[in-house]
Design an enzyme around this catalytic site. Structure first.
Site, PDB file in Angstrom:
ATOM      1  N   LYS A 172       0.616  -1.686   0.409  1.00  0.00           N
ATOM      2  CA  LYS A 172       0.628  -0.154  -0.151  1.00  0.00           C
ATOM      3  C   LYS A 172       0.740   1.338  -0.071  1.00  0.00           C
ATOM      4  O   LYS A 172       1.628   1.523   0.892  1.00  0.00           O
ATOM      5  CB  LYS A 172      -1.229  -0.127   2.029  1.00  0.00           C
ATOM      6  CG  LYS A 172      -1.614   1.026   1.145  1.00  0.00           C
ATOM      7  CD  LYS A 172      -2.293   1.529   1.406  1.00  0.00           C
ATOM      8  CE  LYS A 172      -1.583   2.551   3.122  1.00  0.00           C
ATOM      9  NZ  LYS A 172      -1.728   4.054   2.441  1.00  0.00           N
ATOM     10  N   CYS A 188      13.691  10.465   6.289  1.00  0.00           N
ATOM     11  CA  CYS A 188      13.456   9.618   8.060  1.00  0.00           C
ATOM     12  C   CYS A 188      14.962  10.080   9.165  1.00  0.00           C
ATOM     13  O   CYS A 188      15.600  10.054   9.894  1.00  0.00           O
ATOM     14  CB  CYS A 188      13.459   8.690   7.947  1.00  0.00           C
ATOM     15  SG  CYS A 188      14.182   7.611   6.199  1.00  0.00           S
TER      16      CYS A 188
HETATM   17  P1  NAD Z   1       2.399   7.769   7.928  1.00  0.00           P
HETATM   18  O1  NAD Z   1       2.878   7.114   9.362  1.00  0.00           O
HETATM   19  O2  NAD Z   1       1.610   8.808   8.352  1.00  0.00           O
HETATM   20  O3  NAD Z   1       2.328   7.040   6.744  1.00  0.00           O
HETATM   21  C1  NAD Z   1       2.907   6.388   6.299  1.00  0.00           C
HETATM   22  C2  NAD Z   1       1.546   4.687   5.553  1.00  0.00           C
HETATM   23  O4  NAD Z   1       0.964   4.282   6.603  1.00  0.00           O
HETATM   24  C3  NAD Z   1       0.626   5.525   4.291  1.00  0.00           C
HETATM   25  O5  NAD Z   1       0.814   5.209   3.478  1.00  0.00           O
HETATM   26  C4  NAD Z   1      -0.440   5.644   4.974  1.00  0.00           C
HETATM   27  O6  NAD Z   1      -1.545   5.721   4.592  1.00  0.00           O
HETATM   28  C5  NAD Z   1      -0.245   4.150   5.942  1.00  0.00           C
HETATM   29  N1  NAD Z   1      -0.838   4.149   7.167  1.00  0.00           N
HETATM   30  C6  NAD Z   1      -1.622   5.346   8.363  1.00  0.00           C
HETATM   31  N2  NAD Z   1      -2.429   4.607   8.898  1.00  0.00           N
HETATM   32  C7  NAD Z   1      -1.956   3.646   9.022  1.00  0.00           C
HETATM   33  C8  NAD Z   1      -2.526   2.109   9.751  1.00  0.00           C
HETATM   34  N3  NAD Z   1      -3.211   2.915  11.214  1.00  0.00           N
HETATM   35  N4  NAD Z   1      -2.247   1.264   9.420  1.00  0.00           N
HETATM   36  C9  NAD Z   1      -1.491   1.246   8.870  1.00  0.00           C
HETATM   37  N5  NAD Z   1      -0.867   1.936   8.243  1.00  0.00           N
HETATM   38  C10 NAD Z   1      -1.660   3.305   8.188  1.00  0.00           C
HETATM   39  O7  NAD Z   1       3.736   8.470   7.713  1.00  0.00           O
HETATM   40  P2  NAD Z   1       3.930   9.539   6.561  1.00  0.00           P
HETATM   41  O8  NAD Z   1       4.004  10.768   7.507  1.00  0.00           O
HETATM   42  O9  NAD Z   1       3.690   8.977   5.268  1.00  0.00           O
HETATM   43  O10 NAD Z   1       5.591   9.697   6.419  1.00  0.00           O
HETATM   44  C11 NAD Z   1       6.667  10.135   7.174  1.00  0.00           C
HETATM   45  C12 NAD Z   1       7.008   9.962   8.093  1.00  0.00           C
HETATM   46  O11 NAD Z   1       7.800   8.105   7.533  1.00  0.00           O
HETATM   47  C13 NAD Z   1       8.447  10.312   8.961  1.00  0.00           C
HETATM   48  O12 NAD Z   1       7.618  10.133  10.773  1.00  0.00           O
HETATM   49  C14 NAD Z   1       9.413   8.877   8.917  1.00  0.00           C
HETATM   50  O13 NAD Z   1      10.458   9.632   9.952  1.00  0.00           O
HETATM   51  C15 NAD Z   1       8.861   8.093   8.246  1.00  0.00           C
HETATM   52  N6  NAD Z   1      10.140   7.703   7.320  1.00  0.00           N
HETATM   53  C16 NAD Z   1      11.019   6.274   7.585  1.00  0.00           C
HETATM   54  C17 NAD Z   1      11.511   5.638   7.493  1.00  0.00           C
HETATM   55  C18 NAD Z   1      12.723   4.827   8.237  1.00  0.00           C
HETATM   56  O14 NAD Z   1      13.169   4.201   6.824  1.00  0.00           O
HETATM   57  N7  NAD Z   1      12.678   4.605   8.652  1.00  0.00           N
HETATM   58  C19 NAD Z   1      12.285   5.719   5.905  1.00  0.00           C
HETATM   59  C20 NAD Z   1      10.666   6.959   4.918  1.00  0.00           C
HETATM   60  C21 NAD Z   1       9.983   7.492   6.381  1.00  0.00           C
END
Ligand code: NAD
Length: 485
Positions: free
Chosen positions: A191, A299
């Protein structure tokens, strides 16, 4: 709901990519409408132009996709590794052939500069598929069991992987997840994030182009509710999530007590440590790459600059001069350094945290720069006079905002760098090799860069300590996350 996907070599312009007015979900090798017909719009963050309308997957669609992946698993996992490798190599080559088209698409949907999608993201995406293609027939030599054809325990795939990815590197995060899963014989339901669904749908077309058997890769677009339906589906054997720490914790709670495997790649607040013997010009370039690459929506960004007190003024003067040369604007212009912020919500979050920084007494500075009148924009921003207690020194801002702190001794630098709930990345700038080793070994960060920052390689494991998550992706370690070892 198939769409025209044709590779046409052309200049780096919008014209190179043909975006259909609507896209369906990719389930069992076909594009299909969502059950109930729900859709959402995806916009270009640089212009707010609607790019396309995308199907909004529900629990019913997830169930169909998991069913397709389960069915495909039987045959896919039984293929010899060398056969699976052929599909992965084919996918990698098609990505290379279509990389200009994909780079423009990603830039349009995400807002990041074309220079980054073209020169960093797309080469890395292809590299991940090439790298894991190479492992597919060598799993028995990866240290997790014996080789095919030998006696002993051959490492086995887990089954169906449910993968949820964020918007900051849409295609690269897809590659990090799908390439090792397929190489190890798993099938997937992925997703993508709701603000950047398009490149995953183009990838679905690449899977068809590569002749990948139906159901091995399924893409279900939608929002958090779609992600939650995927994670909680009983037919999923493994959850791979990259996103915010808050959602990562919710997922960990949701799957506690089940036998699902999980890897979580979450947020970060990386320290970029500059010692007084570091070459200032190089360190300044590393600071800029650390926090302004991808508008700081990374991140592992170096969002906390720790600079040794004796060189603070010199480094800050040089950094400010360098920031004054950065070009903010049209992401499709190859000279652009900073593109748009991915969404109105993300812009609001960055704006609010920067205001908190001012309210708590830190000193705010940005170079003069004119921001476009439509779209989501934030000027590169520095905060000085920051203390460890400040919100902007603790919370992940996920934007082009750098918090500057100082230190006197290496011990103080290590203590401050580790004083965070996160533990994803850090950087060290010094001429002394012995200091690099001494400091790096004491930093609680999954990746520590020395005299560079934000450099990625498929051979290298990536992941966090503490609230940055658990499990590793990339490299040989990345195989383990998809194998029953
Ligand atoms: P987010 O957690 O809001 O969303 C990430 C994904 O999760 C999206 O596809 C979203 O639709 C989905 N999602 C949301 N709620 C969910 C739930 N309850 N269950 C399952 N899926 C759900 O994060 P974002 O705003 O899209 O991304 C930014 C964040 O991602 C930042 O905190 C960043 O640090 C982190 N990030 C981490 C890495 C890493 O490798 N550690 C890499 C990239 C981004």
């Amino acid at each position: 709901m198939a769409s025209p996907f044709e590779y046409a070599p052309a200049p780096e312009s919008r014209a190179i990519v043909d975006i259909a007015p609507a896209y369906g979900l990719f389930i069992d090798g076909e594009f299909t409408e969502a059950a109930g017909g729900k859709v959402f719009k995806t916009v270009s963050p640089a212009t707010e132009e609607v790019l396309s309308e995308v199907a909004h997957g529900s629990a019913e669609d997830i169930d169909r996709a998991v069913g397709a992946a389960r069915k495909a698993f039987e045959k896919w996992s039984a293929l010899p590794g060398a056969e699976r490798a052929k599909y992965l190599f084919r996918i990698a080559r098609i990505i290379q052939e279509r990389s200009r088209e994909l780079a423009v698409l990603e830039t349009l949907d995400n807002g990041k500069p074309i220079r980054e999608t073209r020169d960093t993201d797309l080469p890395l995406v292809a590299a991940h598929f090439f790298y894991y293609a190479g492992w597919a027939d060598k799993l028995g030599h990866a240290g997790f069991g014996t080789a095919e054809g030998q006696s002993g325990a051959v490492p086995r795939p887990l089954g169906v992987a449910g993968q949820v990815i964020p918007w900051n590197f849409p295609l690269l995060m897809l590659a990090w997840k799908i390439a090792p899963a397929l190489a190890t014989g798993n099938t997937v339901v992925l997703k993508p994030a709701e603000t950047t669904p398009l490149s995953a749908l183009f990838f679905a077309d690449i899977c068809r182009q590569a002749g990948l058997p139906r159901g091995v890769v399924n893409i279900v677009t939608g929002d958090g509710s779609t992600g939650a339906a995927l994670v909680s589906h009983p037919g999923i054997d493994k959850v791979a999530f990259t996103g915010s720490t808050a959602v990562g914790k919710a997922i960990a709670r949701q799957i506690a007590g089940t036998d699902k495997r999980v890897t979580l790649e979450l947020g970060g607040k990386g320290a970029n440590i500059v010692f007084d013997d570091a070459p200032v010009d190089q360190a300044v370039e590393g600071i800029v790459t650390g926090i302004f690459f991808n508008q700081g929506q990374v991140c592992c960004a170096g969002s906390r600059l720790l600079v040794q007190e004796s060189v603070h003024d010199e480094v800050l003067d040089s950094l400010k001069r360098r920031l004054s040369t950065l070009r903010v604007g049209d992401p499709l212009d190859k000279n652009t350094d900073l593109g748009a912020i991915n969404s109105a919500e993300q812009l609001a979050r960055i704006t609010a945290l920067a205001e908190t920084g001012e309210a708590e007494g830190a000193e705010r500075w940005s170079p003069e720069c004119e921001l476009p009148s439509s779209g989501y924009w934030f000027a590169p921003t520095l905060f000085t006079n920051v203390s460890q207690a400040h919100t902007i020194a603790r919370d992940e801002i996920f934007g082009p905002v750098l918090s500057v702190l100082t230190f006197r001794t290496p011990e103080e630098a290590v203590a401050k760098a580790n004083n965070t709930q996160y533990g994803l990345s850090a950087g060290i700038w010094t001429e002394k090799g012995s200091r690099i080793l001494a400091v790096a070994s004491r930093l609680r960060a999954g990746v520590v860069w020395a005299n560079t920052f934000n450099k990625f390689d498929p051979t290298s494991p990536f992941g966090g300590y503490k609230e940055s998550g658990y499990g590793r992706e990339g490299g040989r370690h990345g195989l383990e996350a998809y194998l029953d070892v």
